[in-house]
Design an enzyme around this catalytic site. Structure first.
Site, PDB file in Angstrom:
ATOM      1  N   GLY A  46       0.729  -1.102  -0.097  1.00 39.75           N
ATOM      2  CA  GLY A  46       0.074  -0.093  -0.129  1.00 39.75           C
ATOM      3  C   GLY A  46       0.939   1.202  -0.022  1.00 39.75           C
ATOM      4  CB  ALA A  47       2.196   3.861   1.172  1.00 38.86           C
ATOM      5  CG  HIS A  52       3.206   0.883  -5.407  1.00 40.79           C
ATOM      6  ND1 HIS A  52       3.523   1.922  -4.696  1.00 40.79           N
ATOM      7  CD2 HIS A  52       3.903  -0.260  -4.935  1.00 40.79           C
ATOM      8  CE1 HIS A  52       4.161   1.589  -3.652  1.00 40.79           C
ATOM      9  NE2 HIS A  52       4.605   0.334  -3.937  1.00 40.79           N
ATOM     10  CG  ASP A 171      12.477  -2.200  -2.909  1.00 42.82           C
ATOM     11  OD1 ASP A 171      13.025  -1.604  -2.131  1.00 42.82           O
ATOM     12  OD2 ASP A 171      11.330  -1.912  -3.450  1.00 42.82           O
ATOM     13  CD  GLN A 174      11.023  -6.409  -2.354  1.00 48.28           C
ATOM     14  OE1 GLN A 174      10.672  -6.395  -1.009  1.00 48.28           O
ATOM     15  NE2 GLN A 174      10.200  -6.053  -3.080  1.00 48.28           N
ATOM     16  NE  ARG A 208      10.101   2.728   5.454  1.00 52.72           N
ATOM     17  CZ  ARG A 208       9.859   1.492   4.873  1.00 52.72           C
ATOM     18  NH1 ARG A 208      10.386   1.081   3.796  1.00 52.72           N
ATOM     19  NH2 ARG A 208       9.628   0.316   5.817  1.00 52.72           N
TER      20      ARG A 208
HETATM   21  O1  PAF Z   1       8.253  -4.317  -2.140  1.00 54.92           O
HETATM   22  C1  PAF Z   1       7.288  -4.348  -0.884  1.00 54.92           C
HETATM   23  O2  PAF Z   1       6.513  -3.567  -1.211  1.00 54.92           O
HETATM   24  C2  PAF Z   1       7.219  -5.827  -0.350  1.00 54.92           C
HETATM   25  O3  PAF Z   1       8.601  -6.004   0.199  1.00 54.92           O
HETATM   26  C3  PAF Z   1       6.595  -6.918  -0.834  1.00 54.92           C
HETATM   27  C4  PAF Z   1       7.318  -7.426  -1.844  1.00 54.92           C
HETATM   28  C5  PAF Z   1       5.322  -6.420  -1.173  1.00 54.92           C
HETATM   29  C6  PAF Z   1       6.367  -7.852   0.275  1.00 54.92           C
HETATM   30  O4  PAF Z   1       5.985  -7.416   1.423  1.00 54.92           O
END
Ligand code: PAF
Length: 305
Positions: A46-47, A52, A171, A174, A208
């Site tokens: 979210g946010a 996104h 990210d 990630q 953030r």
């Molecule tokens: O990147 C994010 O927003 C989070 O790390 C994710 C991949 C949704 C997992 O909570």
């Protein structure tokens, strides 16, 4: 008011399965006509911002059905205070997802994701999950991989459909870890990376960033400036001279540099050649993290890719 449709809100994995099956079955031109339909999943906390939106639009372009999940995952937050202050704005998020053509918003409660409380068995992110962001936020990547694994299970289409899952290149660690998990544990999903979206001045978008003051936001621009400097040198096949880029960042008084490294894009291991004074060739990933005010910012650049 905008004219788009708000995505249908589903709160449980069972509802999600019913809704995706119904939508996939109903898509003209795919399953009914003997073609393979596809489902795109966009996991978020979210946010939501334009970064996104880029994920959701990429998913919309390539899939019959698009699901976005919104879940602020407690497992990936070290400090309770950080979890509590994470911005929450569901109505605005649903508007944005609707404007990108998302069909379903999966917004589970914590009790739906973790019915027995924090899970005993979690995904271990290994050595790759303890360096860079993992060193600064112990346990973060185990928590992140655990929830991504659960989301992939919840959203995996019941029907014989293709399954793609979208993550931002911003990210970078990630993304590398998710790719490893999907390969190592045989998840039947294709991971799609979407380029970082930036403000006109170059700051990588992040949920953030709203905590930055105006002066911190301008100071934070030094991160993308330093990355651009290296990218320019790499494109011209010059020596990267990382030290001068580090000096640019450390010279900014509002910014406290954590790490700034040139690594292998797939393993995040240090590279044998560091191009301190030799011409850049090949491929590399530059990772940077810094604290600006109360906010930890990360960014990266792909060199030679
Ligand atoms: O990147 C994010 O927003 C989070 O790390 C994710 C991949 C949704 C997992 O909570």
């Amino acid at each position: 008011m905008s004219e788009h449709r708000i995505p249908r809100l589903v709160r449980t994995s069972a509802e999600l399965l019913d809704a995706t099956t119904e939508l996939l079955d109903g898509r003209p031109g795919s399953r009914r006509e003997g073609q393979r339909a596809s489902l795109g999943l966009v996991p978020t906390m979210g946010a939501l911002h334009e970064g996104h939106a880029a994920l959701a639009r990429a998913a919309r372009e390539s899939n019959d059905v698009v699901v976005a999940s919104i879940f602020v995952n407690p497992l990936q937050f070290g400090e309770q205070a950080d979890l509590e202050r994470y911005p929450r704005q569901l109505d605005q998020d649903l508007e944005l997802l609707g404007s990108c053509g998302v069909d379903l918003a999966f917004v589970p409660a914590e009790a739906e994701m973790y019915p027995a409380g924090p899970p005993l068995i979690t995904v271990n992110s290994g050595a790759l999950g303890t360096k860079f962001e993992g060193a600064a936020r112990p346990g973060h990547f185990d928590g992140m991989l655990t929830v991504v694994a659960k989301l992939l299970h919840s959203a995996a289409p019941a029907v014989d459909a293709g399954f793609r899952c979208y993550f931002g290149q911003k990210d970078a660690q990630q993304l590398v870890l998710i790719r490893r998990m999907v390969n190592d544990l045989d998840f039947p999903a294709e991971i799609v990376a979407v380029p970082t979206v930036r403000t006109a001045a170059g700051l990588a978008l992040s949920s953030r960033n709203c905590f930055l003051t105006d002066s911190e936001e301008s100071a934070a621009l030094v991160l993308s400036r330093a990355l651009r400097l290296l990218k320019g040198r790499a494109e011209r096949h010059e020596a990267l001279d990382l030290d001068s880029a580090v000096a640019l960042v450390t010279g900014q008084p509002l910014v406290t540099l954590d790490y700034f490294e040139v690594v292998d894009p797939a393993t995040l291991e240090p590279l044998a050649v560091n191009w301190r004074d030799t011409p850049f060739t090949g491929e590399a990933l530059v990772l940077i993290a810094a604290r600006v005010g109360s906010v930890r910012l990360i960014d990266n650049a792909q060199l030679g890719c």
